[in-house]
Motif scaffolding. Sequence first.
Motif, PDB file in Angstrom:
ATOM      1  N   LEU A 151      33.297  68.428  57.045  1.00 42.59           N
ATOM      2  CA  LEU A 151      32.998  69.197  58.252  1.00 42.59           C
ATOM      3  C   LEU A 151      34.180  69.186  59.213  1.00 42.59           C
ATOM      4  O   LEU A 151      34.524  70.218  59.793  1.00 42.59           O
ATOM      5  CB  LEU A 151      31.746  68.639  58.938  1.00 42.59           C
TER       6      LEU A 151
ATOM      7  N   LEU B  83      35.849  72.715  59.966  1.00 40.75           N
ATOM      8  CA  LEU B  83      35.729  73.249  61.323  1.00 40.75           C
ATOM      9  C   LEU B  83      37.087  73.303  62.000  1.00 40.75           C
ATOM     10  O   LEU B  83      37.410  74.270  62.696  1.00 40.75           O
ATOM     11  CB  LEU B  83      34.758  72.392  62.147  1.00 40.75           C
TER      12      LEU B  83
ATOM     13  N   VAL C 262      25.165  74.640  57.271  1.00 41.83           N
ATOM     14  CA  VAL C 262      25.378  73.763  58.427  1.00 41.83           C
ATOM     15  C   VAL C 262      26.816  73.888  58.905  1.00 41.83           C
ATOM     16  O   VAL C 262      27.083  74.056  60.108  1.00 41.83           O
ATOM     17  CB  VAL C 262      25.073  72.291  58.056  1.00 41.83           C
ATOM     18  N   ALA C 263      27.764  73.848  57.951  1.00 45.13           N
ATOM     19  CA  ALA C 263      29.183  73.941  58.322  1.00 45.13           C
ATOM     20  C   ALA C 263      29.457  75.265  59.045  1.00 45.13           C
ATOM     21  O   ALA C 263      30.122  75.299  60.090  1.00 45.13           O
ATOM     22  CB  ALA C 263      30.057  73.828  57.070  1.00 45.13           C
TER      23      ALA C 263
ATOM     24  N   ALA D 155      27.278  77.194  60.568  1.00 42.91           N
ATOM     25  CA  ALA D 155      26.555  77.260  61.843  1.00 42.91           C
ATOM     26  C   ALA D 155      27.301  76.500  62.943  1.00 42.91           C
ATOM     27  O   ALA D 155      27.258  76.885  64.113  1.00 42.91           O
ATOM     28  CB  ALA D 155      25.148  76.698  61.675  1.00 42.91           C
ATOM     29  N   LEU D 156      28.001  75.444  62.545  1.00 46.61           N
ATOM     30  CA  LEU D 156      28.703  74.642  63.544  1.00 46.61           C
ATOM     31  C   LEU D 156      29.936  75.351  64.106  1.00 46.61           C
ATOM     32  O   LEU D 156      30.600  74.828  65.001  1.00 46.61           O
ATOM     33  CB  LEU D 156      29.106  73.280  62.948  1.00 46.61           C
ATOM     34  N   THR D 157      30.254  76.533  63.598  1.00 45.95           N
ATOM     35  CA  THR D 157      31.369  77.290  64.182  1.00 45.95           C
ATOM     36  C   THR D 157      30.884  78.139  65.368  1.00 45.95           C
ATOM     37  O   THR D 157      31.666  78.902  65.930  1.00 45.95           O
ATOM     38  CB  THR D 157      32.015  78.238  63.148  1.00 45.95           C
ATOM     39  N   PHE D 158      29.602  77.971  65.760  1.00 45.18           N
ATOM     40  CA  PHE D 158      29.058  78.829  66.824  1.00 45.18           C
ATOM     41  C   PHE D 158      29.839  78.794  68.142  1.00 45.18           C
ATOM     42  O   PHE D 158      29.859  79.794  68.857  1.00 45.18           O
ATOM     43  CB  PHE D 158      27.580  78.507  67.059  1.00 45.18           C
ATOM     44  N   PRO D 159      30.513  77.685  68.500  1.00 47.46           N
ATOM     45  CA  PRO D 159      31.241  77.718  69.783  1.00 47.46           C
ATOM     46  C   PRO D 159      32.233  78.873  69.873  1.00 47.46           C
ATOM     47  O   PRO D 159      32.497  79.386  70.962  1.00 47.46           O
ATOM     48  CB  PRO D 159      31.974  76.376  69.809  1.00 47.46           C
TER      49      PRO D 159
ATOM     50  N   TYR E 139      28.519  86.955  60.168  1.00 46.61           N
ATOM     51  CA  TYR E 139      28.034  85.623  59.793  1.00 46.61           C
ATOM     52  C   TYR E 139      27.178  85.705  58.518  1.00 46.61           C
ATOM     53  O   TYR E 139      27.318  84.892  57.605  1.00 46.61           O
ATOM     54  CB  TYR E 139      27.193  85.000  60.924  1.00 46.61           C
TER      55      TYR E 139
END
Lengths: 242, 244
Positions: B25, B29, B109-110, B112-116, B136
Amino acid sequence: MAQAIETSALTKRFGTVQAVTGVSFAVSAGEVVGFLGPNGAGKTTTMRMIAGYLDPSAGTARICGVDVAENPVAAKRHLGYLPEGAPLYGDMSVRDFLEFIAAARGVAKSVRRERIDAISARVRLEGVMDRRIDTLSKGFKRRVGIAQAVIHDPEVLVLDEPTDGLDPNQKHEMRSFITDLGRSGKAILISTHLLEEVETTCSRVVLIDAGMVKMDGTPADLRAVSPGGTLDDAFRTLTVPG
Amino acid sequence: MNGVLIVARREFLSYFATPLAAVFLVFFLGIAAALPFYIGNFFGRNIADLEPFFSFHPWLYMVFVPAIGMRLWAEERRQGTIELLMTLPLSITQAVLGKFIAAWGFLTVALALTFPLSVTVDYLGSPDNGVIVVSYFASWLLAGAMLAVSSAFSALTRNQVVAFVLSVVACFTLLMSGLEIVLAPFRGWAPRELIDLISHLSLLTHFSDMMRGVIDLPGLVFFLSLIGFGLFATVAIVDTRKAR
């Protein structure tokens, strides 16, 4: 009524190598059958075919009357299996691992906890339930292996060298556990190299060599094969060529 | 279905049992967020969108997806646990699907964690959020398709490195097949239909189409069929090779 384990003319070829040839025998409920033979005789291959891991080249294996090759999922429901060397998911804790196996083997969620506690108490795993499996000693790992095989209270058990690599005390415990399981009415097939194990645990012996059944009878029958009257001699008589 | 979920749950949790998930991750990321800024000219374009972010995904996935996919079956085979798994009362299809869902879930999950990043463009300007959502979705499908291919290669071998290399090569080929560099050797002799066919097998072409913000049916069908094909191949390979 169908036999718990029944193989008929079970045969396995790997390419040109004939590993198992026409092996037929049966194990009925309440019996503990010792599966003997030299290394490379085809014991593990035969057990893998019974457990549905290998497909036979010819012949059939049935568990509780269900053909393993034809209906593998239904057959495996009746079976508890300890593979050779007791492979386990090392990155899981003992409890998580047993939870997984119990779920996969269809133990209802409501009784899963209870089953796991009962089995782990029986094989004395209570102290290590939250440890990662790959940090455990060989003796504990083997006990986890046996626990996963009986977690769903199967009618049939196939155990490939359950006492291999254990110390004498652990062997003794494992044997008494297997004997208890046999008394409780399960059909059990265990492979072993230890002839004294056959004496203490098994009610019958199937001996194979070079992929073929050489003898099927009681330990006393086996002993009678040799002039010296010991299991060691009998084993040698049947499996050493010439 | 239940059996699929039981396998998926175990597999998914196993990622977090080792530092693997965390390392993956952090790298994923870090690189996914750095590329748009350092190479993608995120600010210089002066457009509030995430195109510079998504356009790197195929190349990122080319390495990161096989890194996740390589262990799916190779690890079971190396540890011998495949014998345990294959003697549980589960079908091979259930096991293959369960493992695939777990790995795809982890990639989700990986991703989704790029949402910022999308929050950032929303703050800086007014991007077309429809395009971002579709992108996405396309990225998620792309990851799934590459994962299904990697899963098949993982089933072929007990060696994770071999599985990784084969999967990277396969993903690379599937990405590039729409580009002239791959098509050129076929021009001149191959019938036009064949060249069209090859270029339609390109992940990159379909992904770029969707990045414009439209879920086109051929693209959707392509990604889903590739997933289906990869998983079907995995089942067949596991079935024939389970005991070697």
